[in-house]
Design an enzyme around this catalytic site. Structure first.
Site, PDB file in Angstrom:
ATOM      1  N   ASN A 117       0.616  -3.277  -0.628  1.00 23.55           N
ATOM      2  CA  ASN A 117       0.207  -4.471   0.116  1.00 23.55           C
ATOM      3  C   ASN A 117      -1.194  -4.300   0.664  1.00 23.55           C
ATOM      4  O   ASN A 117      -1.601  -3.206   1.043  1.00 23.55           O
ATOM      5  CB  ASN A 117       1.212  -4.782   1.238  1.00 23.55           C
ATOM      6  CG  ASN A 117       0.833  -4.145   2.568  1.00 23.55           C
ATOM      7  OD1 ASN A 117       0.022  -4.693   3.327  1.00 23.55           O
ATOM      8  ND2 ASN A 117       1.381  -2.971   2.843  1.00 23.55           N
ATOM      9  N   PHE A 121      -3.312  -7.679   8.148  1.00 21.53           N
ATOM     10  CA  PHE A 121      -2.914  -8.198   9.470  1.00 21.53           C
ATOM     11  C   PHE A 121      -2.975  -9.726   9.529  1.00 21.53           C
ATOM     12  O   PHE A 121      -3.549 -10.303  10.456  1.00 21.53           O
ATOM     13  CB  PHE A 121      -3.800  -7.633  10.595  1.00 21.53           C
ATOM     14  CG  PHE A 121      -3.671  -6.154  10.841  1.00 21.53           C
ATOM     15  CD1 PHE A 121      -2.569  -5.435  10.386  1.00 21.53           C
ATOM     16  CD2 PHE A 121      -4.654  -5.472  11.546  1.00 21.53           C
ATOM     17  CE1 PHE A 121      -2.456  -4.078  10.626  1.00 21.53           C
ATOM     18  CE2 PHE A 121      -4.547  -4.108  11.791  1.00 21.53           C
ATOM     19  CZ  PHE A 121      -3.446  -3.414  11.325  1.00 21.53           C
ATOM     20  N   SER A 182      -3.551   1.184   9.223  1.00 18.01           N
ATOM     21  CA  SER A 182      -3.499   0.278   8.082  1.00 18.01           C
ATOM     22  C   SER A 182      -4.742   0.525   7.226  1.00 18.01           C
ATOM     23  O   SER A 182      -5.854   0.571   7.756  1.00 18.01           O
ATOM     24  CB  SER A 182      -3.482  -1.176   8.547  1.00 18.01           C
ATOM     25  OG  SER A 182      -3.798  -2.003   7.444  1.00 18.01           O
ATOM     26  N   ASN A 184      -5.953  -1.575   5.308  1.00 19.86           N
ATOM     27  CA  ASN A 184      -6.457  -2.888   4.911  1.00 19.86           C
ATOM     28  C   ASN A 184      -7.387  -3.544   5.920  1.00 19.86           C
ATOM     29  O   ASN A 184      -7.738  -4.701   5.788  1.00 19.86           O
ATOM     30  CB  ASN A 184      -5.273  -3.815   4.609  1.00 19.86           C
ATOM     31  CG  ASN A 184      -4.355  -3.204   3.572  1.00 19.86           C
ATOM     32  OD1 ASN A 184      -4.820  -2.693   2.553  1.00 19.86           O
ATOM     33  ND2 ASN A 184      -3.053  -3.221   3.829  1.00 19.86           N
ATOM     34  N   THR A 185      -7.751  -2.817   6.965  1.00 20.52           N
ATOM     35  CA  THR A 185      -8.753  -3.305   7.915  1.00 20.52           C
ATOM     36  C   THR A 185      -9.877  -2.286   7.912  1.00 20.52           C
ATOM     37  O   THR A 185      -9.651  -1.103   8.180  1.00 20.52           O
ATOM     38  CB  THR A 185      -8.148  -3.461   9.333  1.00 20.52           C
ATOM     39  OG1 THR A 185      -7.122  -4.457   9.278  1.00 20.52           O
ATOM     40  CG2 THR A 185      -9.198  -3.881  10.350  1.00 20.52           C
ATOM     41  N   LYS A 220       0.573   5.088  15.410  1.00 19.71           N
ATOM     42  CA  LYS A 220       1.013   5.187  14.013  1.00 19.71           C
ATOM     43  C   LYS A 220      -0.111   5.767  13.165  1.00 19.71           C
ATOM     44  O   LYS A 220      -1.205   5.199  13.097  1.00 19.71           O
ATOM     45  CB  LYS A 220       1.421   3.810  13.495  1.00 19.71           C
ATOM     46  CG  LYS A 220       2.048   3.864  12.115  1.00 19.71           C
ATOM     47  CD  LYS A 220       2.757   2.564  11.814  1.00 19.71           C
ATOM     48  CE  LYS A 220       3.403   2.551  10.458  1.00 19.71           C
ATOM     49  NZ  LYS A 220       4.109   1.285  10.213  1.00 19.71           N
ATOM     50  N   ASN A 248       2.128   5.523   8.116  1.00 19.67           N
ATOM     51  CA  ASN A 248       1.877   4.211   7.516  1.00 19.67           C
ATOM     52  C   ASN A 248       1.836   4.368   5.981  1.00 19.67           C
ATOM     53  O   ASN A 248       2.223   5.408   5.466  1.00 19.67           O
ATOM     54  CB  ASN A 248       0.546   3.665   8.045  1.00 19.67           C
ATOM     55  CG  ASN A 248       0.555   2.144   8.136  1.00 19.67           C
ATOM     56  OD1 ASN A 248       0.989   1.460   7.208  1.00 19.67           O
ATOM     57  ND2 ASN A 248       0.089   1.611   9.247  1.00 19.67           N
TER      58      ASN A 248
HETATM   59  C1  LIG Z   1       4.209  -5.769   3.069  1.00 19.72           C
HETATM   60  C2  LIG Z   1       4.020  -4.718   4.110  1.00 19.72           C
HETATM   61  C3  LIG Z   1       3.370  -5.032   5.288  1.00 19.72           C
HETATM   62  C4  LIG Z   1       3.184  -4.063   6.269  1.00 19.72           C
HETATM   63  N1  LIG Z   1       2.571  -4.406   7.442  1.00 19.72           N
HETATM   64  C5  LIG Z   1       2.451  -3.476   8.414  1.00 19.72           C
HETATM   65  C6  LIG Z   1       1.897  -3.823   9.664  1.00 19.72           C
HETATM   66  O1  LIG Z   1       1.528  -4.972   9.916  1.00 19.72           O
HETATM   67  N2  LIG Z   1       1.786  -2.845  10.599  1.00 19.72           N
HETATM   68  C7  LIG Z   1       2.206  -1.562  10.387  1.00 19.72           C
HETATM   69  O2  LIG Z   1       2.092  -0.713  11.270  1.00 19.72           O
HETATM   70  N3  LIG Z   1       2.747  -1.213   9.202  1.00 19.72           N
HETATM   71  C8  LIG Z   1       2.887  -2.136   8.231  1.00 19.72           C
HETATM   72  N4  LIG Z   1       3.463  -1.785   7.045  1.00 19.72           N
HETATM   73  C9  LIG Z   1       3.897  -0.377   6.842  1.00 19.72           C
HETATM   74  C10 LIG Z   1       5.363  -0.186   7.165  1.00 19.72           C
HETATM   75  O3  LIG Z   1       5.608  -0.449   8.526  1.00 19.72           O
HETATM   76  C11 LIG Z   1       5.817   1.245   6.838  1.00 19.72           C
HETATM   77  O4  LIG Z   1       5.216   2.142   7.735  1.00 19.72           O
HETATM   78  C12 LIG Z   1       5.470   1.658   5.429  1.00 19.72           C
HETATM   79  O5  LIG Z   1       5.756   0.605   4.537  1.00 19.72           O
HETATM   80  C13 LIG Z   1       6.246   2.896   4.987  1.00 19.72           C
HETATM   81  O6  LIG Z   1       7.612   2.699   5.055  1.00 19.72           O
HETATM   82  P1  LIG Z   1       8.510   2.300   3.772  1.00 19.72           P
HETATM   83  O7  LIG Z   1       8.234   3.310   2.704  1.00 19.72           O
HETATM   84  O8  LIG Z   1       9.917   2.338   4.326  1.00 19.72           O
HETATM   85  O9  LIG Z   1       8.104   0.939   3.372  1.00 19.72           O
HETATM   86  C14 LIG Z   1       3.665  -2.737   6.054  1.00 19.72           C
HETATM   87  C15 LIG Z   1       4.316  -2.426   4.861  1.00 19.72           C
HETATM   88  C16 LIG Z   1       4.508  -3.396   3.893  1.00 19.72           C
HETATM   89  C17 LIG Z   1       5.237  -3.031   2.628  1.00 19.72           C
END
Ligand SMILES: Cc1cc2nc3c(=O)[nH]c(=O)nc-3n(C[C@H](O)[C@H](O)[C@H](O)COP(=O)(O)O)c2cc1C
Length: 347
Positions: A117, A121, A182, A184-185, A220, A248
């Site tokens: 992704n 934000f 993140s 992405n920022t 995080k 993350n």
């Molecule tokens: C579509 C998407 C959007 C995410 N948006 C955020 C976010 O806004 N803030 C954040 O701290 N992590 C965000 N994450 C990261 C997740 O919170 C998580 O830390 C990460 O996906 C790893 O866990 P997983 O393997 O269980 O997905 C996002 C992940 C995905 C897939």
């Protein structure tokens, strides 16, 4: 029941555009949570045995939470709290609303049970999130609120940007997750560096210390950290008394096929598991139980959750696992933990 999701519902949903499905799920959950009968039926079906744990002074009915980014605007928290989770992390919320990156920005890597992704934000801003959440409180489970930086805010302005968001959200969260990881920022991850992190955290901790209820903070971190940055983040966590969320998403593509190299963004799900666990383990060794750790990255079943506890996590979170395994995932994980005699760690 999880079988039904994987065989039937997932097949259906995975034919559609990922972001469209996500938005529809949030909107649907937001509507469904206003129907008490439906809500309690879902809660009855997904609820597992309680495995209570106290972390950072907060009592959780179980240690499996929803990771940030699933409900960015705090719209569907009541419905989500009925899926068996021990806690929800909502957001990431930024001070001002922002559209995020251009679409497409969300990709499923089905063969890897992974997601890439680069949402950036996208959210309705802190005031809107606060309004939504206020309507839904109190919830049956503790709520963490993830705070991030507006894309158009300079790095110098970042501490104020985060602090303003915290002020708006403070009354509504049980803990706060400061998102500096993140991918992405632009430049966000540079905030991991010792002094920058201190300048970011100190005003927020000071604000919290002046409130009637002093609430805990977690930072995080990224899985792609240099050792020096991880060491200084861990040292600061111990010094200032905040917890860490490891981790993350990753910018690394070593664990997936070459055709995904060109897809910018954060990779999550199964291919993140090993890398995220490595950072979790290193973090646990550095903080030595002095501050709590939440494990996030690649939890998709009971075994991958238990592994994180063994490596030093006090709580775990899921995101991609929920997308691939469905709404009974938490129940499945808790059943596994119970059968394997999981017990909370002692600090
Ligand atoms: C579509 C998407 C959007 C995410 N948006 C955020 C976010 O806004 N803030 C954040 O701290 N992590 C965000 N994450 C990261 C997740 O919170 C998580 O830390 C990460 O996906 C790893 O866990 P997983 O393997 O269980 O997905 C996002 C992940 C995905 C897939």
């Amino acid at each position: 029941m999880g079988f039904l999701y994987r065989k039937l519902i997932r097949r259906l949903l995975f034919n559609l555009n990922p972001e469209l499905v996500h938005d529809a799920v949030i909107k649907g959950a937001g509507a469904a949570q206003n129907l008490p009968f439906l809500n309690s039926m879902v809660a009855m079906m997904t609820r597992a045995k309680d495995l209570p744990v106290t972390v950072a002074g907060i009592k959780f009915r179980n240690p499996v939470g929803l990771a940030a980014g699933f409900d960015k605007n705090c719209e569907a928290a009541r419905f989500l709290s009925g899926l068996g989770f021990g806690f929800l992390e909502l957001g990431t919320v930024t001070l001002r609303p922002q559209p995020g990156n251009p679409k497409p920005r969300l990709f499923r890597l089905h063969e890897n049970k992974a997601i890439i992704n680069r949402m950036g934000f996208n959210n309705a801003g802190a005031w809107e999130a606060a309004r939504s959440l206020e309507r839904l409180l109190p919830l049956a489970v503790p709520v963490g609120i993830s705070i991030g930086k507006n894309a158009d805010c300079s790095m110098e302005e970042a501490p104020r940007n985060y602090l303003e968001t915290l002020r708006i959200m403070y009354a509504l969260g049980d803990y706060f997750a400061v998102n500096i990881s993140s991918p992405n920022t632009l430049q966000l991850r540079s905030l991991h560096g010792g002094e920058k992190l201190r300048r970011l955290l100190a005003p927020m901790l000071e604000f919290a210390a002046g409130q009637k209820r002093v609430k805990p903070f977690f930072v995080k971190i990224a899985p792609d950290l240099e050792s020096a940055d991880l060491e200084s983040a861990a040292a600061l966590a111990v010094e200032l008394g905040f917890g860490l969320i490891a981790t993350n998403t990753t910018v690394s593509r070593t664990a997936v096929a070459a055709r995904w190299q060109g897809h910018e963004g954060g990779l999550s799900g199964r291919p993140l598991r090993a890398l995220s666990n490595e950072i979790l383990f290193k973090t646990a060794e550095l903080v030595k139980g002095r501050v709590p750790i939440i494990g996030s990255g690649g939890v998709s079943d009971g075994a991958s959750a238990l592994e994180k506890f063994t490596l030093g996590a006090d709580l775990v979170q899921v995101y991609s696992g929920l997308v691939y395994e469905g709404p009974f995932l938490v129940k499945e994980i808790l059943g596994y933990l119970d059968r394997h005699h999981w017990r909370p760690r002692r600090h």
